[in-house]
Design an enzyme around this catalytic site. Structure first.
Site, PDB file in Angstrom:
ATOM      1  CG  ASP A 181      -1.919   1.173   1.170  1.00  0.00           C
ATOM      2  OD1 ASP A 181      -2.915   1.049   0.451  1.00  0.00           O
ATOM      3  OD2 ASP A 181      -1.662   2.196   1.837  1.00  0.00           O
ATOM      4  CD  GLU A 192      -4.514   4.203  -1.838  1.00  0.00           C
ATOM      5  OE1 GLU A 192      -4.848   4.524  -0.702  1.00  0.00           O
ATOM      6  OE2 GLU A 192      -5.273   4.318  -2.834  1.00  0.00           O
TER       7      GLU A 192
END
Length: 678
Positions: free
Chosen positions: A538, A582
Site C-alpha cells: 500500500d 494505491e
C-alpha cells in the site's frame, strides 16, 4: 573441396594408404611425446633427489659443527672463558678441525674472551647474531649470514651455541667461523664427472656460498641469476627448468639445508636438459625415419595396385556405360578373368542393362501418349495437382505451381515437399507424409510454402494415398486470404483478452487476473504441497499526495511504483498486480515466509530509493507499507480468503508501526535481518 573432387581413384587410394598409416604415425608421435614427458619427469625427479642428497651432505657439515660445539661448550677450559690455557686449547682445536677458520668465546656482554687466533683480537663481526644466540635456549644451534670474519679476514658463515647458563642467566656463547672451502669441496664432489651445476645459496640475499663448476668468489651476490627468483619462491624445495646465464637450459632442483636453521641456506642442483635428452633424441630420430620409410612404402604399393586392379577395369566399365548412355545398346564390356569378381559382375549387369533399355525405349513411346492426355486435365485447374512418393518427393506437378509458387513443374519435380516449406512448418509436412503412408485421407492440412522469390504462401493440402502404387495424390490450394482473416480475428481476440486482464494505468495485471492467478496457484500448491506467499503493498499517504500534487502526479507516481515493484519480482513465476487504488499485490509461488520477506524488503527499498518527494509523508518521500503472509495448507477451505485476510492484517500492522515498514502474519514470527534504506 573442388580439388578433392578432381582426384582420381589412384590418387584417392594413395590418400587412403596415407590415412591408414596415420594412426601408426600418430602412435609414433604420441610415443615420442610420452617418452619426452616421461624422460623430463624422471630427470626432474632425479635432480630433486640429487639436490636432497647434496643438501644432506651439507647438512652433515653443519651437524658436525654443532656436535663439536656441543662438546667444547661443556669442557672446563672453556667454562673459565679466558686465560692462556683457553686460547691454547682453542688453537689446538682449530688446528684439528680444518673446517673451522676460527673458534671463539663471547661473554654475556658480547666481548671476545677466548679465541683460536693469537695477538690482538677485533670485535665480533656480527653482534646482532651474537645477541640472538645469547637469547636462545642452551641446547639451540644457530647459523648466521655470510660475513668477512674480522679476525680471520676471510669469507665465512658463523655457527654458534649458548654456553651453559650460570645461575639461570646467559653466560656467553661459543662460536666458529666455517671454512667455505670445505663446502666448496662438497659441491665439487657432488658435481662429479657429469659436471652438474651445484650452488649453495642464501635464499634471502642470493649470495653464493659454494658453486661448482665455474666457481665464483665466496659471498658473490647473484640476484639476477635465473635460479635466484626460483629460490626465493621455493625455498622449501621444488624443481624447474631454467635458462642459465650461459644460455644452457638446465633442470634445477632445490632442497633446503635442514641443519642451517633460519639462515635460509638452500642447495641447487642443475642438470643440462640437452645431456639428459641426448639419447632420447637419437631414438626419436630413428623412430621418425622408420615411420616415414614405412609410409613411403605403403604409398608406393597403393599407387601400383590401384593402377592395375582399380583404375584399368573402371575405365573399361565407364567406357561401356558411356556407349549405353549414347544409345549404343549393343556395346559389350570385356573384363579380364583375374580382375575382382565385383568388376566382372558389374560388367555382366551392364550388358544385361543394354538389352533391357532397348525394350524400355519402346515402352516409353506408349507411355508418352497417355501422359499427355493426363497433363491436359491437371494443367487447367487453379489448384496444384501433384503426386508424391512415400518419401514426400514430387513425382508429378501440374502447371498451377507457376502462378501459386513461382516454380515451373519441372523445377519442383524430384524435390521433397520439405524443400519448399518454411523450416518451422516442416514437422507439419512430416505429419502429412506419415498420414499418407498410413493410408489416411487428408483434410485441409495447412502450412507455409516457400515461393521461389523467397516469401511464404499459406496453402492447404488435401488428398489421399493411391492404393498399391506407393504414391499419394495431393491438391494444394492458396489459403493466404483465409489465413489473413483468421489471424486478424485471433489478434482482435487477444487484444480484447489483454484489455480485460491488464490495468490501463500501470500496465500491470488487474484485480481480475489476480483472482484467477491466486486460485490457480493455490490449486497447484495443494497438489505439490509447496508454500505460497502473498505480499500486499500500500502506498503510504497517497491521498495526501494526490491532494497536494494533483491527480496527474498521482498517476505518474503509481506508474513508477508499479515499475519498481515489477522489477523486483524477478522469478518467472512471480507476478505483481494492481489490487485496487494505491494497493498492489505480489503472488510468489513456492516461496517460504523468509524468502517472501526478503522480496518484500527489496520492493520497499526500491520504492524508497526512487526518492519521490512527498511533503505530506512523515518520511518526506513516497514509501510503501507491506504485509506478508505464507500459506502451506493450500488445500484448506477458503484458502484464498484466508491468505488475503492474513496479508491484509499484516499490512494493517505495518501501517500502525509507522509506515515504510514490513509485517508478516503471524506477527510473532521473528523477521530476518532486512536492509534499511536511509
Amino acid at each position: 573441396m573442388s580439388r578433392f573432387e578432381d582426384l582420381g581413384i589412384k590418387a584417392r587410394l594413395v590418400l587412403l594408404a596415407a590415412a591408414a598409416m596415420l594412426p601408426f604415425l600418430l602412435l609414433v608421435i604420441g610415443g615420442l611425446v610420452y617418452s619426452y614427458e616421461d624422460a623430463t619427469a624422471t630427470a626432474e625427479k632425479d635432480v630433486r633427489k640429487t639436490a636432497e642428497i647434496a643438501s644432506d651432505r651439507v647438512s652433515h657439515a653443519f651437524d658436525d659443527a654443532r656436535a663439536r660445539l656441543e662438546i667444547l661448550r661443556e669442557l672446563p677450559e672453556l667454562r673459565r672463558g679466558s686465560g692462556i690455557s683457553c686460547h691454547a686449547f682453542l688453537m689446538s682445536m682449530r688446528a684439528a678441525n680444518p673446517q673451522f677458520l676460527t673458534i671463539g668465546v663471547l661473554d654475556a656482554r658480547g666481548e671476545i674472551t677466548c679465541h683460536s687466533r693469537e695477538g690482538k683480537l677485533e670485535t665480533f663481526t656480527d653482534p646482532v647474531f651474537g645477541r640472538r644466540v645469547l637469547a636462545m635456549e642452551p641446547t639451540d644451534f644457530a647459523v648466521g649470514q655470510f660475513r668477512i670474519g674480522a679476525n680471520s679476514g676471510r669469507p665465512t658463515v658463523f655457527v654458534a651455541m649458548p654456553l651453559p647458563r650460570v645461575r639461570n642467566e646467559p653466560s656467553g656463547i661459543i662460536y666458529a667461523s666455517l671454512n667455505l672451502g670445505h663446502l666448496q669441496d662438497i659441491a665439487r664432489e657432488m658435481s662429479g664427472k657429469s659436471q652438474r651445476s651445484i650452488l649453495l645459496l642464501e635464499s634471502q640475499t642470493s649470495r653464493v656460498l659454494a658453486r661448482w663448476p665455474k666457481p665464483v668468489a665466496f659471498g658473490t651476490a647473484m640476484p639476477d641469476h635465473p635460479a635466484a627468483s626460483f629460490v626465493r619462491d621455493n625455498a622449501a624445495g621444488g624443481v624447474r627448468q631454467l635458462t642459465d646465464v650461459d644460455g644452457t637450459v638446465r633442470i634445477y632442483g632445490i632442497a633446503p639445508v635442514r641443519s642451517a636453521g633460519e639462515s635460509g641456506l638452500v642447495l641447487l642442483v642443475g642438470e643440462s636438459r640437452a645431456l639428459v635428452m641426448s639419447a632420447l633424441n637419437w631414438r626419436s630420430f630413428a623412430a621418425v625415419l622408420l615411420a616415414l620409410l614405412a609410409l613411403s612404402t605403403a604409398i608406393g604399393a597403393a599407387s601400383w595396385l590401384g593402377s592395375e586392379m582399380q583404375v584399368r577395369p573402371i575405365r573399361r566399365l565407364a567406357l561401356t556405360a558411356a556407349r549405353i548412355s549414347a544409345g549404343q545398346f549393343y556395346a559389350l564390356t570385356g573384363i579380364e578373368t583375374w580382375q575382382a569378381p565385383e568388376f566382372r559382375e558389374l560388367a555382366s549387369q551392364l550388358d544385361t542393362m543394354a538389352v533391357a533399355l532397348d525394350k524400355g525405349r519402346q515402352a516409353e513411346q506408349a507411355i508418352a501418349v497417355s501422359e499427355a492426355r493426363y497433363r491436359l486435365v491437371a494443367d487447367n485447374t487453379t489448384d496444384i495437382i501433384t503426386c508424391v512418393d512415400t518419401d514426400g518427393r514430387y513425382t508429378f506437378v501440374s502447371g498451377a505451381s507457376l502462378p501459386l509458387l513461382g516454380y515451373k513443374p519441372t523445377e519442383l519435380g524430384g524435390l521433397l515437399m520439405r524443400d519448399v516449406v518454411h523450416p518451422d512448418d516442416r514437422p507439419i509436412v512430416d505429419d502429412i507424409m506419415t498420414a499418407v503412408r498410413a493410408g489416411q485421407t487428408l483434410q485441409a492440412a495447412r502450412y507455409r510454402a516457400r515461393h521461389c522469390d523467397g516469401y511464404d504462401v499459406w496453402v492447404e493440402v488435401a488428398g489421399r494415398a493411391v492404393e498399391g502404387r506407393g504414391e499419394a495424390v495431393l491438391a494444394i490450394r492458396d489459403a493466404t486470404h483465409r489465413k489473413a482473416m483468421e489471424d486478424h480475428i485471433e489478434a482482435t481476440n487477444q487484444r480484447l483478452a489483454s484489455l480485460a486482464s491488464t490495468d490501463d494505468l500501470t500496465q500491470l495485471p488487474n484485480r481480475r487476473t489476480f483472482n484467477q492467478t491466486i486460485s490457480t496457484e493455490l490449486a497447484l500448491c495443494a497438489r505439490t504441497q509447496a508454500p505460497l506467499a502473498l505480499v500486499l503493498i500500500d502506498v503510504d499517504r497517497f491521498k495526501a499526495y494526490n491532494d497536494g500534487y494533483g491527480h496527474q502526479a498521482g498517476d505518474d507516481c503509481l506508474k513508477r511504483v508499479a515499475h519498481a515493484l515489477r522489477t523486483e519480482a524477478r522469478r518467472p513465476g512471480d507476478i505483481v498486480t494492481r489490487y485496487g487504488g494505491e494497493e498492489f499485490a505480489a503472488i510468489l509461488p513456492n516461496t517460504t515466509l523468509s524468502g517472501a520477506l526478503e522480496r518484500a524488503d527489496a520492493m520497499r527499498r526500491a520504492v524508497r530509493e526512487m526518492s519521490i518527494v512527498h511533503g505530506g509523508s512523515e518520511h518526506g518521500r513516497v514509501t510503501v507499507s507491506i504485509g506478508v503472509a505464507c500459506l502451506f495448507d493450500a488445500g484448506r477451505e477458503e484458502a484464498s480468503a484466508v491468505l488475503i485476510r492474513q496479508a491484509d492484517q499484516a499490512l494493517y500492522e505495518a501501517k500502525a508501526r509507522g509506515r515504510d515498514a514490513i509485517e508478516a502474519f503471524p506477527n510473532d514470527v521473528p523477521l530476518p535481518a532486512l536492509k534499511r534504506s536511509v
